[in-house]
Design an enzyme around this catalytic site. Sequence first.
Site, PDB file in Angstrom:
ATOM      1  N   GLY A   1       0.932  -1.270  -0.402  1.00 41.38           N
ATOM      2  CA  GLY A   1       0.107  -0.218  -0.359  1.00 41.38           C
ATOM      3  C   GLY A   1       0.889   1.623   0.154  1.00 41.38           C
TER       4      GLY A   1
ATOM      5  N   GLN B   1       3.691  10.064   2.112  1.00 39.09           N
ATOM      6  CA  GLN B   1       3.794   9.530   2.296  1.00 39.09           C
ATOM      7  C   GLN B   1       5.610   9.806   0.731  1.00 39.09           C
ATOM      8  OE1 GLN B   1       2.993   5.081   2.397  1.00 39.09           O
ATOM      9  NE2 GLN B   1       4.354   4.907   3.569  1.00 39.09           N
TER      10      GLN B   1
HETATM   11 NI    NI Z   1       2.455   3.202   6.024  1.00 39.10          NI
END
Ligand code: NI
Length: 182
Positions: free
Chosen positions: A49, A54
């Site tokens: 994922g 991020q």
């Molecule tokens: Ni993560």
Amino acid sequence: MAILKVARMGHPVLRKKCMPLDPATITGPEVQRLIRDMLETMVEYNGVGLAAPQVYNPVRLLIAGGDEDESGKAKLRVLINPELTVLDEERRLGMYEGCLSIPGLRGYVERPAHIRVKAYDERGKQQEFELEGFPAIVMQHECDHLDGILYPDRVEDRSKLGFEDEVQRFHDLGVDEDDQDD
Ligand code: NI
């Protein structure tokens, strides 16, 4: 397409509460490029994922895998502005989680095993479905990223946070049903 740099724990972008995306922008070039780049980045780093913060983009967009379609093929879901509802507070699932933003580490986390998910998909369509087991864990981990939460925040027993190779040597990395310990 491009492989994006992944932010590591300690960078403030991972601790932000991410902004919702305007659903009207989902099919536009900017969001579509972000989705393609995130997919490529996730595959490159072998992630199950990936959430937009991020890759330094604090918006409520994520990709979640860990599931299969009817033919047994890996199934990836792109979710935008997701909302989760826990369907069973009692049934929980524990496993050693990892994260591309925390390379080399694993930590034991327990989460609800049965959830309902409501979100827009990559075509801007509203979707609603239920998840159980491992895909439900992945989804909750990714949704946590959108609120600036990382899995070590959810490790209750700190003795169960460690380096991946050592955890693999001394613990069972598999998914434990219900309250069973490793
Ligand atoms: Ni993560």
